[in-house]
Scaffold this motif. Structure first.
Motif, PDB file in Angstrom:
ATOM      1  N   LEU A  59      -3.127   9.357  25.169  1.00 27.31           N
ATOM      2  CA  LEU A  59      -3.589   8.515  24.064  1.00 27.31           C
ATOM      3  C   LEU A  59      -2.427   7.971  23.242  1.00 27.31           C
ATOM      4  CD1 LEU A  59      -6.254   7.571  22.758  1.00 27.31           C
ATOM      5  CD2 LEU A  59      -6.202   9.627  21.337  1.00 27.31           C
ATOM      6  N   GLY A  60      -1.264   8.583  23.352  1.00 32.34           N
ATOM      7  CA  GLY A  60      -0.111   8.160  22.556  1.00 32.34           C
ATOM      8  C   GLY A  60      -0.023   8.942  21.262  1.00 32.34           C
ATOM      9  N   THR A  61       0.404   8.292  20.199  1.00 36.95           N
ATOM     10  CA  THR A  61       0.586   8.947  18.911  1.00 36.95           C
ATOM     11  C   THR A  61      -0.703   8.872  18.102  1.00 36.95           C
ATOM     12  OG1 THR A  61       2.906   8.285  18.951  1.00 36.95           O
ATOM     13  CG2 THR A  61       2.026   9.050  16.853  1.00 36.95           C
ATOM     14  N   ALA A  62      -1.016   9.975  17.417  1.00 36.42           N
ATOM     15  CA  ALA A  62      -2.281  10.048  16.685  1.00 36.42           C
ATOM     16  C   ALA A  62      -2.092  10.833  15.397  1.00 36.42           C
ATOM     17  CB  ALA A  62      -3.356  10.704  17.549  1.00 36.42           C
ATOM     18  N   TRP A  63      -3.014  10.603  14.469  1.00 37.39           N
ATOM     19  CA  TRP A  63      -3.134  11.424  13.264  1.00 37.39           C
ATOM     20  C   TRP A  63      -4.360  12.315  13.412  1.00 37.39           C
ATOM     21  CZ3 TRP A  63       0.846  10.710  10.021  1.00 37.39           C
ATOM     22  CH2 TRP A  63       1.451   9.441   9.921  1.00 37.39           C
ATOM     23  N   TYR A  64      -4.283  13.525  12.881  1.00 37.31           N
ATOM     24  CA  TYR A  64      -5.456  14.373  12.737  1.00 37.31           C
ATOM     25  C   TYR A  64      -6.056  14.107  11.361  1.00 37.31           C
ATOM     26  CZ  TYR A  64      -8.113  18.716  11.966  1.00 37.31           C
ATOM     27  OH  TYR A  64      -9.092  19.636  11.681  1.00 37.31           O
ATOM     28  N   ARG A  65      -7.387  13.988  11.289  1.00 42.97           N
ATOM     29  CA  ARG A  65      -8.085  13.855   9.999  1.00 42.97           C
ATOM     30  C   ARG A  65      -9.304  14.762  10.050  1.00 42.97           C
ATOM     31  NH1 ARG A  65      -7.827  13.317   5.380  1.00 42.97           N
ATOM     32  NH2 ARG A  65      -9.598  11.956   4.944  1.00 42.97           N
ATOM     33  N   GLY A  66      -9.160  15.956   9.478  1.00 38.18           N
ATOM     34  CA  GLY A  66     -10.271  16.879   9.570  1.00 38.18           C
ATOM     35  C   GLY A  66     -10.123  18.061   8.639  1.00 38.18           C
ATOM     36  N   TRP A  67     -10.846  19.129   8.975  1.00 40.93           N
ATOM     37  CA  TRP A  67     -10.810  20.338   8.165  1.00 40.93           C
ATOM     38  C   TRP A  67      -9.456  21.021   8.279  1.00 40.93           C
ATOM     39  CZ3 TRP A  67     -14.633  19.778   5.120  1.00 40.93           C
ATOM     40  CH2 TRP A  67     -15.873  19.322   5.556  1.00 40.93           C
ATOM     41  N   MET A  68      -9.150  21.826   7.253  1.00 40.45           N
ATOM     42  CA  MET A  68      -7.879  22.538   7.240  1.00 40.45           C
ATOM     43  C   MET A  68      -7.750  23.471   8.446  1.00 40.45           C
ATOM     44  SD  MET A  68      -7.216  23.681   3.309  1.00 40.45           S
ATOM     45  CE  MET A  68      -6.976  22.453   2.013  1.00 40.45           C
ATOM     46  N   ALA A  69      -6.517  23.640   8.856  1.00 35.33           N
ATOM     47  CA  ALA A  69      -6.192  24.617   9.895  1.00 35.33           C
ATOM     48  C   ALA A  69      -4.942  25.376   9.451  1.00 35.33           C
ATOM     49  CB  ALA A  69      -5.929  23.925  11.233  1.00 35.33           C
ATOM     50  N   ARG A  70      -4.872  26.657   9.775  1.00 37.21           N
ATOM     51  CA  ARG A  70      -3.659  27.414   9.493  1.00 37.21           C
ATOM     52  C   ARG A  70      -2.488  26.761  10.201  1.00 37.21           C
ATOM     53  NH1 ARG A  70      -5.953  32.649  11.399  1.00 37.21           N
ATOM     54  NH2 ARG A  70      -4.205  32.477  12.860  1.00 37.21           N
ATOM     55  N   ALA A  71      -1.300  26.956   9.650  1.00 34.24           N
ATOM     56  CA  ALA A  71      -0.124  26.308  10.218  1.00 34.24           C
ATOM     57  C   ALA A  71       0.109  26.725  11.666  1.00 34.24           C
ATOM     58  CB  ALA A  71       1.105  26.609   9.365  1.00 34.24           C
ATOM     59  N   ASP A  72      -0.159  27.992  12.001  1.00 31.19           N
ATOM     60  CA  ASP A  72       0.041  28.416  13.387  1.00 31.19           C
ATOM     61  C   ASP A  72      -0.976  27.769  14.315  1.00 31.19           C
ATOM     62  OD1 ASP A  72      -2.052  29.897  12.285  1.00 31.19           O
ATOM     63  OD2 ASP A  72      -1.545  31.741  13.362  1.00 31.19           O
ATOM     64  N   ARG A  73      -2.216  27.585  13.826  1.00 34.76           N
ATOM     65  CA  ARG A  73      -3.214  26.908  14.646  1.00 34.76           C
ATOM     66  C   ARG A  73      -2.869  25.433  14.818  1.00 34.76           C
ATOM     67  NH1 ARG A  73      -4.966  31.131  17.198  1.00 34.76           N
ATOM     68  NH2 ARG A  73      -6.589  32.369  16.168  1.00 34.76           N
ATOM     69  N   TYR A  74      -2.323  24.816  13.785  1.00 30.26           N
ATOM     70  CA  TYR A  74      -1.915  23.420  13.903  1.00 30.26           C
ATOM     71  C   TYR A  74      -0.804  23.286  14.949  1.00 30.26           C
ATOM     72  CZ  TYR A  74      -0.435  18.690  12.721  1.00 30.26           C
ATOM     73  OH  TYR A  74      -0.100  17.347  12.792  1.00 30.26           O
ATOM     74  N   ALA A  75       0.126  24.240  14.964  1.00 26.60           N
ATOM     75  CA  ALA A  75       1.195  24.202  15.972  1.00 26.60           C
ATOM     76  C   ALA A  75       0.615  24.324  17.377  1.00 26.60           C
ATOM     77  CB  ALA A  75       2.192  25.324  15.706  1.00 26.60           C
ATOM     78  N   ALA A  83       0.478  18.390  25.757  1.00 31.38           N
ATOM     79  CA  ALA A  83       0.255  18.604  27.186  1.00 31.38           C
ATOM     80  C   ALA A  83      -0.693  17.561  27.769  1.00 31.38           C
ATOM     81  CB  ALA A  83      -0.303  20.004  27.422  1.00 31.38           C
ATOM     82  N   ARG A  84      -1.471  16.895  26.907  1.00 28.93           N
ATOM     83  CA  ARG A  84      -2.388  15.831  27.354  1.00 28.93           C
ATOM     84  C   ARG A  84      -1.789  14.444  27.127  1.00 28.93           C
ATOM     85  NH1 ARG A  84      -7.644  17.581  28.087  1.00 28.93           N
ATOM     86  NH2 ARG A  84      -8.515  15.513  27.712  1.00 28.93           N
ATOM     87  N   GLY A  85      -0.525  14.384  26.718  1.00 31.94           N
ATOM     88  CA  GLY A  85       0.099  13.092  26.486  1.00 31.94           C
ATOM     89  C   GLY A  85      -0.254  12.477  25.153  1.00 31.94           C
ATOM     90  N   VAL A  86      -0.570  13.345  24.156  1.00 34.62           N
ATOM     91  CA  VAL A  86      -0.918  12.885  22.813  1.00 34.62           C
ATOM     92  C   VAL A  86       0.056  13.544  21.838  1.00 34.62           C
ATOM     93  CG1 VAL A  86      -2.715  12.710  21.062  1.00 34.62           C
ATOM     94  CG2 VAL A  86      -3.340  12.740  23.492  1.00 34.62           C
ATOM     95  N   ARG A  87       0.712  12.727  21.013  1.00 33.97           N
ATOM     96  CA  ARG A  87       1.684  13.268  20.055  1.00 33.97           C
ATOM     97  C   ARG A  87       1.161  13.106  18.642  1.00 33.97           C
ATOM     98  NH1 ARG A  87       5.889  12.090  16.621  1.00 33.97           N
ATOM     99  NH2 ARG A  87       5.475   9.847  16.750  1.00 33.97           N
ATOM    100  N   LEU A  88       0.973  14.226  17.949  1.00 34.83           N
ATOM    101  CA  LEU A  88       0.582  14.143  16.548  1.00 34.83           C
ATOM    102  C   LEU A  88       1.743  13.591  15.734  1.00 34.83           C
ATOM    103  CD1 LEU A  88      -1.380  17.487  16.049  1.00 34.83           C
ATOM    104  CD2 LEU A  88      -2.307  15.167  15.911  1.00 34.83           C
ATOM    105  N   ALA A  89       1.451  12.606  14.878  1.00 32.90           N
ATOM    106  CA  ALA A  89       2.497  11.959  14.092  1.00 32.90           C
ATOM    107  C   ALA A  89       3.153  12.922  13.116  1.00 32.90           C
ATOM    108  CB  ALA A  89       1.913  10.764  13.339  1.00 32.90           C
ATOM    109  N   THR A  90       2.412  13.933  12.685  1.00 34.86           N
ATOM    110  CA  THR A  90       2.958  14.983  11.825  1.00 34.86           C
ATOM    111  C   THR A  90       3.250  16.199  12.688  1.00 34.86           C
ATOM    112  OG1 THR A  90       1.740  14.219   9.872  1.00 34.86           O
ATOM    113  CG2 THR A  90       2.474  16.506   9.867  1.00 34.86           C
ATOM    114  N   GLY A  91       4.521  16.590  12.754  1.00 39.95           N
ATOM    115  CA  GLY A  91       4.894  17.746  13.551  1.00 39.95           C
ATOM    116  C   GLY A  91       4.514  19.047  12.874  1.00 39.95           C
ATOM    117  N   PRO A  92       4.545  20.161  13.604  1.00 35.93           N
ATOM    118  CA  PRO A  92       4.143  21.449  13.036  1.00 35.93           C
ATOM    119  C   PRO A  92       4.937  21.863  11.806  1.00 35.93           C
ATOM    120  CG  PRO A  92       4.226  21.588  15.422  1.00 35.93           C
ATOM    121  CD  PRO A  92       4.810  20.258  15.054  1.00 35.93           C
ATOM    122  N   GLU A  93       6.246  21.666  11.819  1.00 34.80           N
ATOM    123  CA  GLU A  93       7.048  22.060  10.655  1.00 34.80           C
ATOM    124  C   GLU A  93       6.759  21.142   9.464  1.00 34.80           C
ATOM    125  OE1 GLU A  93       8.718  24.867  10.318  1.00 34.80           O
ATOM    126  OE2 GLU A  93       7.866  25.278  12.293  1.00 34.80           O
TER     127      GLU A  93
END
Length: 308
Positions: A59-75, A83-93
């Motif tokens: 899908l390319g680059t994407a933003w997540y817009r949803g409910w909160m997730a713990r930082a480890d779950r977001y990572a 692994a599916r070829g989708v890069r979140l625009a906001t990295g884990p750190e």
């Protein structure tokens, strides 16, 4: 700029966005964005393969817009999508830096109440000497407690401390807060100096500012006070947001009794909520790279205007 947004799926109708995000998702699709769905329950449960199963590959680059997730779950979400070829625009750190107070407080130190914190595991309570050390590093007087992400500000016995020098009272409040948070405790315990803010109905009237790539694209009320129309002074905040270095953040500001505007909280914009009555179109346009008619959007309707 990414032109895809990932929303949380409805629990009972997993092919549709969660009702809370449905209008925003429809708006995004209408503006030409690709909209895909995340299974938030699977994400929080650690089953990231199921969480991303409905996201198209490559899908390319994407933003997540949803409910909160713990930082480890977001990572974990970040890795599963990659692994599916989708890069979140906001990295884990970047997500952790904006989402958790220890990540953003240093950058905003001159603009926000003084704070100290201690990491805690689930079910762990800080020792009295550790609490005394946190309180002793803060200005004297009243204070408050929270975790790295949330407070229980509607529950005074789990939030407010009349005098931080009273370590026994601080411990009672901290233990009440930690007990009520239970498994939802995020990161650890934060002790903050209390500042007197102008309010409506006994609560601080806050503005929420949405920043995309360092630009304030929406200024509106905090979701707790959707009826309030406040016009915050962003002096110093723009520079702090730029220094934080995260692509999509929110800042909640309130006016102190002396007239100074202060940053009460910062957050990752992907998991920050919109109040009723605030138009999300300028934000969606900024996220997907569509031109904005104006650089900053404010509510047009009149409402209570707190003043010092």
């Amino acid at each position: 700029m990414p032109a895809a947004l990932l929303y949380c799926a409805d629990l009972l109708r997993p092919r549709r966005p969660d009702e809370h995000f449905a209008a925003e998702a429809a708006l995004a699709a209408g503006l030409g964005a690709t909209v895909a769905l995340i299974d938030h329950d699977a994400l929080t449960g650690g089953d990231t393969a199921r969480a991303v199963a409905r996201v198209p590959a490559n899908l390319g680059t994407a933003w997540y817009r949803g409910w909160m997730a713990r930082a480890d779950r977001y990572a974990e979400l970040h890795r599963a999508l990659a692994a599916r070829g989708v890069r979140l625009a906001t990295g884990p750190e970047q997500y952790r830096a904006a989402h958790e107070l220890p990540g953003w407080h240093g950058t905003f130190a001159a603009l926000t109440p003084a704070s100290r914190w201690i990491p805690l595991g689930q079910g762990e309570f800080p020792a009295a000497d550790a609490l005394a050390g946190l309180a002793g590093a803060l200005p004297g007087g009243p204070g408050m407690v929270k975790d790295f992400v949330k407070s229980r500000k509607d529950e005074p016995e789990a939030f407010f401390v009349e005098d931080l020098a009273d370590v026994a009272a601080l411990r009672r409040t901290a233990e009440c807060f930690i007990g009520r948070q239970g498994p939802d405790l995020a990161g650890g315990l934060v002790v903050r100096a209390f500042e007197d803010f102008v309010g409506i109905g006994g609560r601080a009237a806050e503005a929420r500012v949405w920043w995309v790539r360092g630009e304030p694209v929406v200024v509106g009320p905090h979701p707790d006070h959707p009826e309030a129309l406040v016009e915050p002074d962003l002096m110093g905040v723009t520079e702090a947001v730029a220094a934080l270095g995260c692509p999509f953040v929110t800042t909640d500001l309130a006016q102190r009794a002396d007239g100074t505007w202060r940053v009460v909280e910062a957050g990752d914009g992907q998991v920050s909520d919109f109040p009723r009555g605030t138009d999300p179109e300028p934000l969606i346009r900024a996220l997907i790279g569509r031109p904005l008619p104006h650089p900053i959007h404010r509510l047009a309707d009149e409402g209570p205007r707190p003043s010092a």
